[in-house]
Write an enzyme that holds these catalytic residues in place. Sequence first.
Site, PDB file in Angstrom:
ATOM      1  CG  HIS A 209      23.984  57.135   9.327  1.00 20.05           C
ATOM      2  ND1 HIS A 209      25.213  57.415   8.777  1.00 20.05           N
ATOM      3  CD2 HIS A 209      23.084  57.226   8.318  1.00 20.05           C
ATOM      4  CE1 HIS A 209      25.052  57.678   7.486  1.00 20.05           C
ATOM      5  NE2 HIS A 209      23.776  57.563   7.183  1.00 20.05           N
TER       6      HIS A 209
ATOM      7  NE  ARG B  46      29.049  55.910   4.559  1.00 20.90           N
ATOM      8  CZ  ARG B  46      28.053  55.083   4.843  1.00 20.90           C
ATOM      9  NH1 ARG B  46      28.130  53.813   4.518  1.00 20.90           N
ATOM     10  NH2 ARG B  46      26.969  55.526   5.431  1.00 20.90           N
TER      11      ARG B  46
END
Length: 526
Positions: free
Chosen positions: A230, A246
């Site tokens: 990740h 994000r």
Amino acid sequence: MQNKVLVIGSGGAGLVAALNAHEAGADVTVLTKDYPTRAQTSMAQGGINAVLKHSQNDSVEAHIANTLKSAHGIASEEEVKKLCTEAVDAVEWLDNIGVQFSRTKDGKIAHRRLGGASGDRACYAQDYTGLKILHTLYDQVISKNIEIINDRFLLDIITKQNKVEGVSVLNKRSGEVEVYSANAVVLATGGYARIYDKHSTNAVGTSGDGIAAAIRAGARVSDMEFVQFHPTALKNSSILISESARGAGGHLLNSKSERFVDELLPRDEVARAIHEEMQKGEDIFLDIRHLGEEFIDEELPQERKLAKLYENVDPVYDLIPIKPVAHYTMGGIEVDKNSQTKVEGLFACGECANHRVHGANRLGGNSLLELVVFGREAGVSAADYAKNISVDASVDKIESNNILDEINTYTNDINFYEARTALGDMFYKNVGISRDKKSLQESLKTIKDYISKLHLMGVKDKSKIYNTNLIEFLEFKNMLELSRLVLKGALDREESRGAHYRSDFPNENEAYAKHTIVDINGVVAS
Ligand SMILES: Cc1cc2nc3c(=O)[nH]c(=O)nc-3n(C[C@H](O)[C@H](O)[C@H](O)COP(=O)(O)OP(=O)(O)OC[C@H]3O[C@@H](n4cnc5c(N)ncnc54)[C@H](O)[C@@H]3O)c2cc1C
């Protein structure tokens, strides 16, 4: 005995399987090594993918296409279609049983964007999606009087002529080995990313115990070399900052405050871009300051708390220092179209299984979805199977006791905790975002050395009650067994594909557009 289904593991997959097996008429018991609501599913933050009836500018076809693209040619189109088509039912079912999804102003389930998705597709409950799903499932299990027995550590799956007869477990409270007989067993024990130790977002018990037990029982596993990193874990603690940060418009910056990658590419590409920057000596930060305090507190409250608590920064005002770490394991137990393994009556679902929907790189939001779609399939299939099979309830206890008897003879010349830390550091460095033949071979040599020295790494604490020293040793032993398979797959796959990036073979090679399948004797097919 007839109709008895055991579910091992009480994360999202296990509880969905239990509810569905119960609904299909089975007598269900769930066995789990921890307390149910502590399963890793409770840590999921970003959301669960589903194109709902009110979704705009999105379609099931786009969900299928995005999932297949991210999988880099090694997902099953049929299974991906099933996953994405059944998503609407899965989320509506969760909504109906009481999961508190975040809503739009007109009361519809809200969607957010995650990496690799062409639309806003993840249904979420602030950034506590997994927690709310797991607690609601647990409420349901309790209300249906399904038996859950905590503090039982799966040791082995008991079989006769390749048919399941039950399981042996260590009762953590008493230190005794117990045997549970069953007509069918569903494994839902989670993944193996904790091999990377502190370089992982995962819960400490994510040691692949069920996968290791399945191999010992005669099942096959596949694609173990595919481990997802990740992009955004906190730099000092490896605690996850969700992709939803994000998705909402967060930026990735290097030390010069430059953006260097499209933040919403699939995770493998973003993680690799960060890795390359870090190799140049850059520190990397996630910047969500421009989203504003009101938005952060409403949509990302957990991320703010985690950043303050574990990194001592407040994302409303500060940059968040991040690094990529091991997060999700795409490999797992091979299953057929009914979620059954090569062992008759043994089923698997969730992160421990490989339903071939994630391929070389899972799309964010597809794991929670998988738990519901394939948890249901595994539960119903196990119940159907159990109806037609009878099992002798007097399964063999002697053999299952042997593991602990053997461990009792091991000496303590080597501290296995030090070996476990070294294993994690080595995997992060050598079997991480970028690997090559030399780093993989060196690691395999070290793993073989550890395995040959296990008898010198025994358990110091000989007490019976809540012997965490013994449990951690059993987990370490399972992780060593699986490490070997990860390395074998990674060495054999002389190409780069999704999360498996070989710096000595940087391109995808059509010749490897296939699964690496392994059984107890080694590679069966690749
Ligand atoms: C921080 C974080 C955030 C995430 N966010 C998302 C997200 O937003 N969306 C998404 O789709 N996915 C997300 N994921 C991935 C997803 O949460 C997991 O893949 C999924 O929850 C795994 O569920 P599971 O039921 O298969 O296993 P788990 O939830 O890991 O449960 C495993 C169960 O098995 C039990 N068990 C294990 N070994 C034994 C044993 N030896 N004996 C008995 N019991 C055993 C455990 O106690 C536990 O009850 C996230 C993962 C993490 C770590």
